[in-house]
Motif scaffolding. Structure first.
Motif, PDB file in Angstrom:
ATOM      1  N   ARG A   1     -16.037 -13.745   3.472  1.00 36.23           N
ATOM      2  CA  ARG A   1     -16.648 -13.356   2.188  1.00 36.23           C
ATOM      3  C   ARG A   1     -15.788 -12.398   1.358  1.00 36.23           C
ATOM      4  NH1 ARG A   1     -20.903 -10.348   3.025  1.00 36.23           N
ATOM      5  NH2 ARG A   1     -20.274  -9.827   5.138  1.00 36.23           N
ATOM      6  N   PRO A   2     -14.645 -12.845   0.877  1.00 32.08           N
ATOM      7  CA  PRO A   2     -13.768 -11.959   0.097  1.00 32.08           C
ATOM      8  C   PRO A   2     -14.360 -11.474  -1.225  1.00 32.08           C
ATOM      9  CG  PRO A   2     -12.955 -14.222   0.062  1.00 32.08           C
ATOM     10  CD  PRO A   2     -14.033 -14.177   1.087  1.00 32.08           C
ATOM     11  N   LEU A   3     -15.328 -12.195  -1.787  1.00 32.77           N
ATOM     12  CA  LEU A   3     -15.912 -11.774  -3.069  1.00 32.77           C
ATOM     13  C   LEU A   3     -16.958 -10.676  -2.903  1.00 32.77           C
ATOM     14  CD1 LEU A   3     -16.344 -15.201  -4.905  1.00 32.77           C
ATOM     15  CD2 LEU A   3     -14.570 -13.483  -5.257  1.00 32.77           C
ATOM     16  N   SER A   4     -17.386 -10.427  -1.674  1.00 33.18           N
ATOM     17  CA  SER A   4     -18.419  -9.414  -1.427  1.00 33.18           C
ATOM     18  C   SER A   4     -17.784  -8.041  -1.220  1.00 33.18           C
ATOM     19  CB  SER A   4     -19.226  -9.792  -0.186  1.00 33.18           C
ATOM     20  OG  SER A   4     -20.121  -8.755   0.159  1.00 33.18           O
ATOM     21  N   ASN A   5     -18.336  -7.046  -1.914  1.00 30.93           N
ATOM     22  CA  ASN A   5     -17.879  -5.668  -1.723  1.00 30.93           C
ATOM     23  C   ASN A   5     -18.656  -5.067  -0.558  1.00 30.93           C
ATOM     24  OD1 ASN A   5     -17.020  -3.044  -1.831  1.00 30.93           O
ATOM     25  ND2 ASN A   5     -17.653  -2.671  -3.934  1.00 30.93           N
ATOM     26  N   LYS A   6     -18.138  -5.250   0.635  1.00 34.66           N
ATOM     27  CA  LYS A   6     -18.848  -4.826   1.843  1.00 34.66           C
ATOM     28  C   LYS A   6     -19.048  -3.314   1.886  1.00 34.66           C
ATOM     29  CE  LYS A   6     -16.795  -8.682   4.451  1.00 34.66           C
ATOM     30  NZ  LYS A   6     -15.819  -9.128   3.461  1.00 34.66           N
ATOM     31  N   ALA A   7     -18.186  -2.558   1.218  1.00 40.51           N
ATOM     32  CA  ALA A   7     -18.266  -1.094   1.279  1.00 40.51           C
ATOM     33  C   ALA A   7     -19.552  -0.558   0.673  1.00 40.51           C
ATOM     34  CB  ALA A   7     -17.054  -0.471   0.585  1.00 40.51           C
ATOM     35  N   VAL A   8     -20.065  -1.218  -0.370  1.00 40.79           N
ATOM     36  CA  VAL A   8     -21.285  -0.722  -1.025  1.00 40.79           C
ATOM     37  C   VAL A   8     -22.425  -1.727  -0.985  1.00 40.79           C
ATOM     38  CG1 VAL A   8     -19.940   0.741  -2.569  1.00 40.79           C
ATOM     39  CG2 VAL A   8     -20.654  -1.519  -3.351  1.00 40.79           C
ATOM     40  N   ALA A   9     -22.112  -3.008  -0.845  1.00 41.99           N
ATOM     41  CA  ALA A   9     -23.143  -4.041  -0.868  1.00 41.99           C
ATOM     42  C   ALA A   9     -23.524  -4.501   0.527  1.00 41.99           C
ATOM     43  CB  ALA A   9     -22.671  -5.244  -1.692  1.00 41.99           C
ATOM     44  N   GLY A  10     -22.662  -4.240   1.517  1.00 40.23           N
ATOM     45  CA  GLY A  10     -22.961  -4.662   2.880  1.00 40.23           C
ATOM     46  C   GLY A  10     -23.990  -3.752   3.519  1.00 40.23           C
TER      47      GLY A  10
ATOM     48  N   GLY B   1     -29.078  10.639   3.086  1.00 29.62           N
ATOM     49  CA  GLY B   1     -28.597   9.610   2.164  1.00 29.62           C
ATOM     50  C   GLY B   1     -28.882   8.182   2.566  1.00 29.62           C
ATOM     51  N   LEU B   2     -29.567   7.968   3.673  1.00 26.89           N
ATOM     52  CA  LEU B   2     -29.870   6.606   4.113  1.00 26.89           C
ATOM     53  C   LEU B   2     -31.131   6.105   3.412  1.00 26.89           C
ATOM     54  CD1 LEU B   2     -29.151   6.954   7.933  1.00 26.89           C
ATOM     55  CD2 LEU B   2     -27.580   6.330   6.089  1.00 26.89           C
ATOM     56  N   GLY B   3     -31.157   4.807   3.134  1.00 28.35           N
ATOM     57  CA  GLY B   3     -32.290   4.236   2.412  1.00 28.35           C
ATOM     58  C   GLY B   3     -32.337   4.632   0.963  1.00 28.35           C
ATOM     59  N   GLN B   4     -31.212   5.167   0.441  1.00 27.04           N
ATOM     60  CA  GLN B   4     -31.140   5.616  -0.949  1.00 27.04           C
ATOM     61  C   GLN B   4     -30.014   4.852  -1.657  1.00 27.04           C
ATOM     62  OE1 GLN B   4     -33.416   8.290  -1.694  1.00 27.04           O
ATOM     63  NE2 GLN B   4     -34.029   7.761   0.385  1.00 27.04           N
ATOM     64  N   ARG B   5     -30.283   4.365  -2.865  1.00 28.45           N
ATOM     65  CA  ARG B   5     -29.238   3.702  -3.638  1.00 28.45           C
ATOM     66  C   ARG B   5     -28.358   4.756  -4.302  1.00 28.45           C
ATOM     67  NH1 ARG B   5     -27.301   1.984  -8.349  1.00 28.45           N
ATOM     68  NH2 ARG B   5     -26.506  -0.160  -8.488  1.00 28.45           N
ATOM     69  N   MET B   6     -27.054   4.701  -4.037  1.00 26.12           N
ATOM     70  CA  MET B   6     -26.130   5.667  -4.607  1.00 26.12           C
ATOM     71  C   MET B   6     -25.832   5.319  -6.073  1.00 26.12           C
ATOM     72  SD  MET B   6     -25.805   7.690  -2.164  1.00 26.12           S
ATOM     73  CE  MET B   6     -26.321   7.645  -0.444  1.00 26.12           C
ATOM     74  N   ASP B   7     -25.852   6.323  -6.932  1.00 21.87           N
ATOM     75  CA  ASP B   7     -25.677   6.112  -8.371  1.00 21.87           C
ATOM     76  C   ASP B   7     -24.184   6.092  -8.709  1.00 21.87           C
ATOM     77  OD1 ASP B   7     -26.054   5.837 -11.055  1.00 21.87           O
ATOM     78  OD2 ASP B   7     -26.574   7.933 -11.419  1.00 21.87           O
TER      79      ASP B   7
ATOM     80  N   LEU C   1     -20.720   3.010   2.585  1.00 22.89           N
ATOM     81  CA  LEU C   1     -20.803   4.138   1.653  1.00 22.89           C
ATOM     82  C   LEU C   1     -21.870   5.122   2.100  1.00 22.89           C
ATOM     83  CD1 LEU C   1     -20.182   5.598  -1.019  1.00 22.89           C
ATOM     84  CD2 LEU C   1     -21.843   4.084  -2.122  1.00 22.89           C
ATOM     85  N   GLN C   2     -23.038   4.631   2.469  1.00 26.39           N
ATOM     86  CA  GLN C   2     -24.114   5.519   2.912  1.00 26.39           C
ATOM     87  C   GLN C   2     -23.734   6.261   4.184  1.00 26.39           C
ATOM     88  OE1 GLN C   2     -27.126   2.427   3.007  1.00 26.39           O
ATOM     89  NE2 GLN C   2     -28.239   3.383   1.319  1.00 26.39           N
ATOM     90  N   LEU C   3     -23.023   5.588   5.085  1.00 26.42           N
ATOM     91  CA  LEU C   3     -22.606   6.247   6.316  1.00 26.42           C
ATOM     92  C   LEU C   3     -21.587   7.350   6.033  1.00 26.42           C
ATOM     93  CD1 LEU C   3     -22.322   3.191   8.743  1.00 26.42           C
ATOM     94  CD2 LEU C   3     -24.169   4.884   8.588  1.00 26.42           C
ATOM     95  N   ALA C   4     -20.729   7.140   5.029  1.00 23.24           N
ATOM     96  CA  ALA C   4     -19.779   8.190   4.642  1.00 23.24           C
ATOM     97  C   ALA C   4     -20.512   9.383   4.042  1.00 23.24           C
ATOM     98  CB  ALA C   4     -18.763   7.640   3.651  1.00 23.24           C
ATOM     99  N   VAL C   5     -21.520   9.102   3.217  1.00 22.78           N
ATOM    100  CA  VAL C   5     -22.328  10.185   2.631  1.00 22.78           C
ATOM    101  C   VAL C   5     -23.059  10.943   3.729  1.00 22.78           C
ATOM    102  CG1 VAL C   5     -24.307  10.698   1.145  1.00 22.78           C
ATOM    103  CG2 VAL C   5     -22.585   9.041   0.397  1.00 22.78           C
ATOM    104  N   MET C   6     -23.664  10.221   4.667  1.00 20.93           N
ATOM    105  CA  MET C   6     -24.354  10.861   5.792  1.00 20.93           C
ATOM    106  C   MET C   6     -23.411  11.801   6.544  1.00 20.93           C
ATOM    107  SD  MET C   6     -25.811   9.032   9.263  1.00 20.93           S
ATOM    108  CE  MET C   6     -24.128   8.818   9.911  1.00 20.93           C
ATOM    109  N   THR C   7     -22.209  11.325   6.814  1.00 16.70           N
ATOM    110  CA  THR C   7     -21.238  12.130   7.562  1.00 16.70           C
ATOM    111  C   THR C   7     -20.813  13.361   6.776  1.00 16.70           C
ATOM    112  OG1 THR C   7     -20.458  10.075   8.567  1.00 16.70           O
ATOM    113  CG2 THR C   7     -19.062  12.020   8.832  1.00 16.70           C
ATOM    114  N   ALA C   8     -20.582  13.186   5.473  1.00 20.52           N
ATOM    115  CA  ALA C   8     -20.186  14.317   4.626  1.00 20.52           C
ATOM    116  C   ALA C   8     -21.292  15.367   4.567  1.00 20.52           C
ATOM    117  CB  ALA C   8     -19.844  13.820   3.218  1.00 20.52           C
TER     118      ALA C   8
END
Length: 647
Positions: A312-321, A407-413, A458-465
């Protein structure tokens, strides 16, 4: 017969009378004509002058230069390049099919091109220039200019077209532009007149789309004089528009390229984030694609290749996965248990290798069990039974509350497309979503990041930060718009007891640095950059009781789609956190073996500002690491500039 004098006199009288009547009529006619001429030439002079002016003067919009997109250091990510094109205006062309056929004898135009142009001509106003062909060679462009007298209504133009010099590195973040569609126009309440220009391009996904209004700029206009057949004679006036704002992102182009290359052929995503500001330093998804293909008009073959790729190269896994976070979620369960007051960091739980609830048995990843473990050792060794036990005591609602704080279960703006909200489930969520009651087994699955729990890299990075800093850090992608630096938003303290955060950090430190830590093979040797982290391995298939009894099948012996996801989160330096990283490798197997080495390399790259020094790695690994770095085909963008010209 001779006429009498009286007859002669009567005849003369009639002639005089007729002459007077005729003269009066002619005089009245001349008077009326004169009055009309005076009305038209004096009183209506301004109106007819305007009509005559419109007859010989055309006003055309000048598309503005689209704003540039730059990385945090001013390196060009999206720019503009010269584009030779040819347009046709129906009002000036007359017989459009004839003119297009004549044009096709001069430059390459297929019957499909001509048919498409004719349809566009019918749809648009006769005064709107329609792009017939673009990205012409200089030779073809010159041919059109030389044959201009025989091509009424046809105009060769030099414009700007979008280009992405770093192509695959930023495809998912920046996105690409494309022609305005009817759907685009329907979504805009008051469309900019620019959007009515055929083949005018706007952002379709990513930053290009979500900051479109700033990037587009304002149109200029030009007044041109044309002759009676519509041939342009001269330009009378030009009012330049305003170019779009340049956008500077928080991402470091070199770190982004490193992440993209480091993932290689994996289906994966990596996010690096500044713990102090929330700046996203890298946001990479693999495999990627070349956005220039979409700008120039992607072929059906190329598009099919992208769509049929199972990675799935068209999918942005970092924020949409959205992935089960696996054991990277265990910090959430631990913090919820500590906050509940039902346990402390020293509370011990015995792990025999499984945990029983009624007649159901939940297994630990270590078949023989871990024995008695406390918080630190449970995190370091990733003991599942410890978290099953404490989760059952506190319940899912407390776990979900802490998860949302992190930050889990939250859509990042952020100005990116298809950002997932993930899932941080609780009892109310399950009842609303599926109309079901929450069960103990659901809590046990959620305690180790399985079941209904889903999170993006992305959410996991926010959680860690947030765990590392103790503050509600929010991710930030845009550093400046135009000349205006955007302020770093305030990050309030988390509503989590600092003592408990410190206890969890210590457990993450032992994951990397304890002799029994699951990621000890990926530790950092340089004491100024010691890491804290957490491995995760998320199942994507159900393991039957029979398979478990005979021995769980190794990932390498399974089909790719049946292998576990590999995850890892980390931050460094441990004692003064600066950078947090998350990695997800789809169907990669174990988090410690696959995801942790990727995360360590990117983390060190961000901390050191380049290829990490070998001294940062354990001595036994330096030969392998050196070979890996030599084989990586990184871009030479260290000296790349900001491209002073917009052309």
């Amino acid at each position: 017969m001779r006429r009498t004098p009286k007859d002669t006199e009567d005849s003369a009288r009639k002639v005089r009378r007729r002459a007077v009547l005729m003269g009066g009529a002619m005089g009245a006619f001349v008077a009326v004509l004169g009055a009309r001429m005076r009305y038209l030439s004096v009183e209506q002079a301004d109106e007819f002058r305007l009509l005559a002016e419109e007859n010989r003067v055309n006003i055309r919009l000048i598309p503005p230069a689209r704003g540039l997109i730059l990385d945090r250091n001013g390196k060009l990510i999206a720019g503009n390049e010269q584009n030779y094109r040819v347009v046709i205006t129906r009002e000036d062309a007359g017989d459009v099919p004839q003119v297009l056929n004549r044009l096709a004898s001069i430059v390459p135009l297929t019957p499909e091109d001509i048919e498409k142009t004719l349809k566009e001509v019918e749809r648009r106003s006769p005064f709107v220039p329609i792009t017939v062909a673009d990205r012409l060679s200089w030779t073809d462009f010159s041919k059109i200019a030389l044959n201009a007298p025989s091509l009424p209504g046809v105009t060769p133009e030099v414009g700007l077209s979008r280009s992405y010099p770093l192509d695959t590195d930023f495809a998912h973040v920046v996105g690409y532009v494309g022609p305005v569609s009817e759907k685009d126009l329907a979504e805009i309440e008051s469309p900019d007149p620019l959007l009515q220009i055929p083949k005018f391009q706007i952002g379709k996904i990513g930053v290009e789309r979500w900051i479109e209004d700033n990037l587009r700029g304002r149109a200029g206009q030009k007044r041109i004089e044309v002759n009676h057949v519509g041939r342009v004679m001269r330009e009378l006036e030009r009012i330049e528009g305003s170019p779009g704002d340049d956008i500077r992102l928080t991402i470091d182009a070199e770190a982004q390229n490193f992440a993209q290359v480091r993932m290689g052929e994996e289906s994966a995503a990596m996010v690096a984030m500044d713990v102090e500001t929330g700046d996203i330093l890298a946001c990479a998804s693999a495999p990627s694609f070349d956005p220039n293909l979409f700008v120039r008009g992607i072929s059906q073959k190329d598009y099919s290749t992208l769509m049929e790729n199972d990675h799935r190269p068209l999918s942005n896994k970092a924020v949409a996965g959205a992935y089960p976070p696996g054991s990277t979620f265990k910090m959430v369960t631990a913090l919820a248990a500590l906050e509940s007051g039902l346990i402390n960091a020293q509370t011990g739980v015995y792990c025999p290798g499984h945990y029983e609830v009624g007649t159901r048995r939940f297994h630990c990843w270590k078949r023989g069990g871990h024995g008695t473990v406390s918080l630190h050792s449970a995190l370091a060794e990733s003991c599942d039974v410890y978290f099953y036990d404490i989760a059952q005591k506190i319940g899912i609602d407390r776990i979900a509350e802490v998860g949302r704080k992190l930050g889990l279960g939250q859509r990042m703006d952020l100005p990116m497309s298809a950002i997932t909200e993930g899932v941080m489930p609780d009892k109310a969520w399950l009842a609303q979503r599926y109309g079901q009651d929450w069960r103990i087994g659901d809590t046990i699955n959620a305690s180790i990041g399985q079941g209904y729990v889903l999170a993006s890299p992305l959410q996991l990075a926010v959680m860690t930060a947030r765990i590392a800093s103790g503050r509600a850090i929010a991710p930030r992608l845009v550093k400046a718009i135009g000349s205006e630096e955007l302020p770093v938003p305030d990050a309030p303290q988390l509503e989590i007891t600092p003592e408990y955060l410190a206890a969890v950090r210590q457990g993450m430190f032992e994951v990397m640095n304890s002799p029994r830590g699951t990621a000890k093979a990926s530790k950092v040797a340089d004491e100024t950059m010691l890491m804290a982290g957490k491995t995760g391995t998320a199942q994507v298939r159900i393991i039957s009781a029979a398979e478990r009894a005979s021995g769980v099948i190794d990932n390498k012996n399974l089909a790719w789609r049946l292998r576990d996801h590999a995850l890892f989160v980390c931050y460094a330096p441990y004692d003064r956190p600066k950078v947090a990283v998350s990695v997800v490798v789809e169907h990669g197997g174990g988090g410690s073996a696959v995801a942790a080495p990727l995360a360590r390399d990117l983390l060190l790259f961000c901390l050191t500002g380049g290829i990490p020094p070998l001294s940062a790695y354990p001595a036994s690994q330096r030969g392998t690491i050196e070979t890996r770095f030599k084989e990586m085909k990184l871009r030479d963008i260290s000296g790349a500039g900001t491209a002073k010209s917009r052309a």
